[in-house]
Design a protein around this motif. Structure first.
Motif, short mmCIF file in Angstrom:
data_model
loop_
_atom_site.label_atom_id
_atom_site.label_comp_id
_atom_site.label_asym_id
_atom_site.label_seq_id
_atom_site.Cartn_x
_atom_site.Cartn_y
_atom_site.Cartn_z
N UNK B 27 -63.28 -61.22 -38.35
CA UNK B 27 -61.99 -60.63 -37.98
C UNK B 27 -62.10 -59.65 -36.83
N UNK B 28 -63.31 -59.48 -36.29
CA UNK B 28 -63.48 -58.50 -35.21
C UNK B 28 -63.51 -59.21 -33.86
N UNK B 29 -62.73 -58.65 -32.94
CA UNK B 29 -62.70 -59.16 -31.58
C UNK B 29 -63.24 -58.06 -30.67
N UNK B 30 -64.30 -58.38 -29.93
CA UNK B 30 -64.90 -57.39 -29.03
C UNK B 30 -64.42 -57.63 -27.61
N UNK B 31 -64.04 -56.56 -26.89
CA UNK B 31 -63.61 -56.73 -25.50
C UNK B 31 -64.07 -55.54 -24.65
N UNK B 32 -64.05 -55.76 -23.34
CA UNK B 32 -64.40 -54.70 -22.38
C UNK B 32 -65.78 -54.10 -22.61
N UNK B 33 -66.74 -54.93 -22.99
CA UNK B 33 -68.08 -54.41 -23.31
C UNK B 33 -68.89 -54.18 -22.04
N UNK B 34 -69.47 -52.99 -21.91
CA UNK B 34 -70.30 -52.70 -20.74
C UNK B 34 -71.39 -51.69 -21.06
N UNK B 63 -76.44 -51.91 -34.19
CA UNK B 63 -76.54 -52.96 -33.18
C UNK B 63 -78.00 -53.20 -32.84
N UNK B 64 -78.27 -54.36 -32.31
CA UNK B 64 -79.59 -54.62 -31.74
C UNK B 64 -79.48 -55.64 -30.62
N UNK B 65 -80.48 -55.63 -29.75
CA UNK B 65 -80.50 -56.55 -28.62
C UNK B 65 -81.94 -56.87 -28.29
N UNK B 117 -83.05 -53.75 -16.32
CA UNK B 117 -81.74 -54.39 -16.40
C UNK B 117 -81.07 -54.25 -15.02
N UNK B 118 -80.58 -55.36 -14.49
CA UNK B 118 -79.96 -55.37 -13.16
C UNK B 118 -78.45 -55.28 -13.29
N UNK B 119 -77.83 -54.54 -12.36
CA UNK B 119 -76.37 -54.42 -12.34
C UNK B 119 -75.76 -55.82 -12.27
N UNK B 120 -74.79 -56.09 -13.10
CA UNK B 120 -74.14 -57.40 -13.12
C UNK B 120 -74.68 -58.30 -14.22
N UNK B 121 -75.88 -57.99 -14.75
CA UNK B 121 -76.44 -58.77 -15.86
C UNK B 121 -75.48 -58.74 -17.05
N UNK B 122 -75.49 -59.83 -17.80
CA UNK B 122 -74.77 -59.82 -19.07
C UNK B 122 -75.81 -59.73 -20.18
N UNK B 123 -75.72 -58.69 -20.96
CA UNK B 123 -76.72 -58.42 -21.99
C UNK B 123 -76.11 -58.73 -23.36
N UNK B 140 -71.62 -56.18 -20.02
CA UNK B 140 -71.89 -56.25 -18.58
C UNK B 140 -72.61 -54.98 -18.12
N UNK B 141 -73.72 -55.15 -17.42
CA UNK B 141 -74.47 -54.01 -16.90
C UNK B 141 -73.76 -53.46 -15.67
N UNK B 142 -73.34 -52.19 -15.75
CA UNK B 142 -72.63 -51.57 -14.64
C UNK B 142 -73.44 -50.39 -14.09
N UNK B 143 -73.16 -49.96 -12.82
CA UNK B 143 -73.96 -48.88 -12.23
C UNK B 143 -73.75 -47.54 -12.92
#
Lengths: 195, 149
Positions: B27-34, B63-65, B117-123, B140-143
């Motif tokens: 039931x969870x929707x994730x958005x705007x992740x950075x 969380x984990x990655x 991690x490079x800017x623009x990468x999706x993690x 999304x990896x941002x500066x």
């Protein structure tokens, strides 16, 4: 026409005294000591408060292992500098580490430059940093180590603004808006070193 | 108008037939992740909006990655002019409501990047909820000087 010019000059001269400027941030003029410290900048060079005379200084205490609030504050200051346009060259953000054990000049250099070219990272001995912090009634506390040996540092969130003569002028807190900061920096930068 | 009614009805019907054992994650929707990427191996803050479309409250527990050695749920606070950061066990996501992880508040602290991690990468970050269910989200990896999601 000449009269108007004369009047204009008189107005400008009046502004140098700046008694009647309506600041949006908290005015601390006369209530805090001049900018003074002995620290090391992010090039590893010894610097003092005197080295930043002629620049409007934004002094902020933080540390690089702070992933949330310190980057947020520096990112917001970067936007403020961008909004000031070429005037921003007359200002310097001094980011003083409250975590000298981990913050070497090299780490500070990469860190501040990731935010703004007019940001300078300052570090030093714990005693030197404490002296500067106490001078402006700022405070910081190293929290207990976590299991992984890392730790957080709790620190004051205020930004101190100094004029080109090193006089403490304004205090910005998180309740102030970016517009207020831009407005007052505009005024502070236009006072400049004309006097 | 009729579409606005039929879609929830249809969904409700689906849930009745298949959703008896539905998990929080469903039931969870994730958005705007950075992620705010900092130089070197400094810990990074990660932010996301979590919307709960379910009738039951949910909670984010951790969380984990694979890209980071460690991830923690943290909260920044600024009472009395002092910035403090504390670990939190869970963040409630109310039924039909949302919880925001945003700069200056709740955030994930990601540490020990396996590789730069490079800017623009999706993690890919796996979020874990109160009932143990999980949801993968692309951050999304941002500066460093990015100001928002």
């Amino acid at each position: 026409m000449l009269l108007m010019l004369a009047f204009g000059t008189w107005l400008l001269a009046g502004c140098h005294r700046d008694d009647n400027i309506q600041w949006r941030l908290t005015n601390v003029t006369g209530h805090m000591p001049d900018l003074d410290f002995q620290l090391v900048d992010d090039h590893g060079k010894k610097v003092s408060g005197q080295d930043y005379r002629g620049k409007v200084v934004l002094l902020y205490f933080g540390y690089t292992h702070c992933p949330d609030v310190c980057p947020l504050t520096l990112a917001q200051l970067h936007v403020v500098m961008q909004r000031l346009g070429p005037l921003a060259d007359g200002a310097r953000i001094l980011f003083v580490s409250v975590d000298p054990a981990r913050d070497t000049p090299e780490i500070m250099h990469a860190y501040v430059n990731a935010f703004d070219p007019r940001a300078v990272g300052l570090t030093g001995t714990p005693r030197e940093i404490e002296a500067l912090s106490k001078r402006y009634r700022s405070a910081f506390t190293r929290e207990p180590d976590r299991a992984d040996g890392q730790y957080e540092v709790t620190h004051s969130s205020a930004i101190y603004l100094f004029d080109g003569q090193g006089k403490a002028r304004l205090l910005s807190t998180p309740s102030n808006t970016q517009d207020e900061m831009v407005n007052d920096l505009h005024l502070l930068l236009s006072l400049g070193s004309k006097s | 108008m009729s579409r606005r009614i039929t879609l929830p009805l249809l969904l409700a019907g689906l849930l009745l037939t298949t959703g008896v054992g539905a998990t929080e994650a469903e039931h969870i929707h994730a958005s705007g992740a950075w992620i705010r990427v900092l130089p070197g191996d400094l810990p990074a803050g990660a932010y996301v909006v979590l919307e709960n479309t379910g009738d039951q409250a949910a909670s984010l527990r951790g969380a984990h990655s694979s890209r980071y050695g460690e991830a923690m749920l943290h909260q920044s606070s600024g009472e009395g002019g002092v910035n403090r950061m504390a670990m939190v066990d869970e963040l409630a996501i109310p039924a039909h409501g949302k919880a925001e992880l945003s700069p200056g508040g709740y955030h994930l602290m990601l540490m020990k990047a396996a590789a730069p991690v490079t800017i623009g990468d999706k993690i890919k970050v796996t979020l874990t909820f109160g009932d143990g269910s999980t949801l993968d989200a692309d951050f999304v990896a941002r500066p460093a000087n990015a100001t928002g999601g």
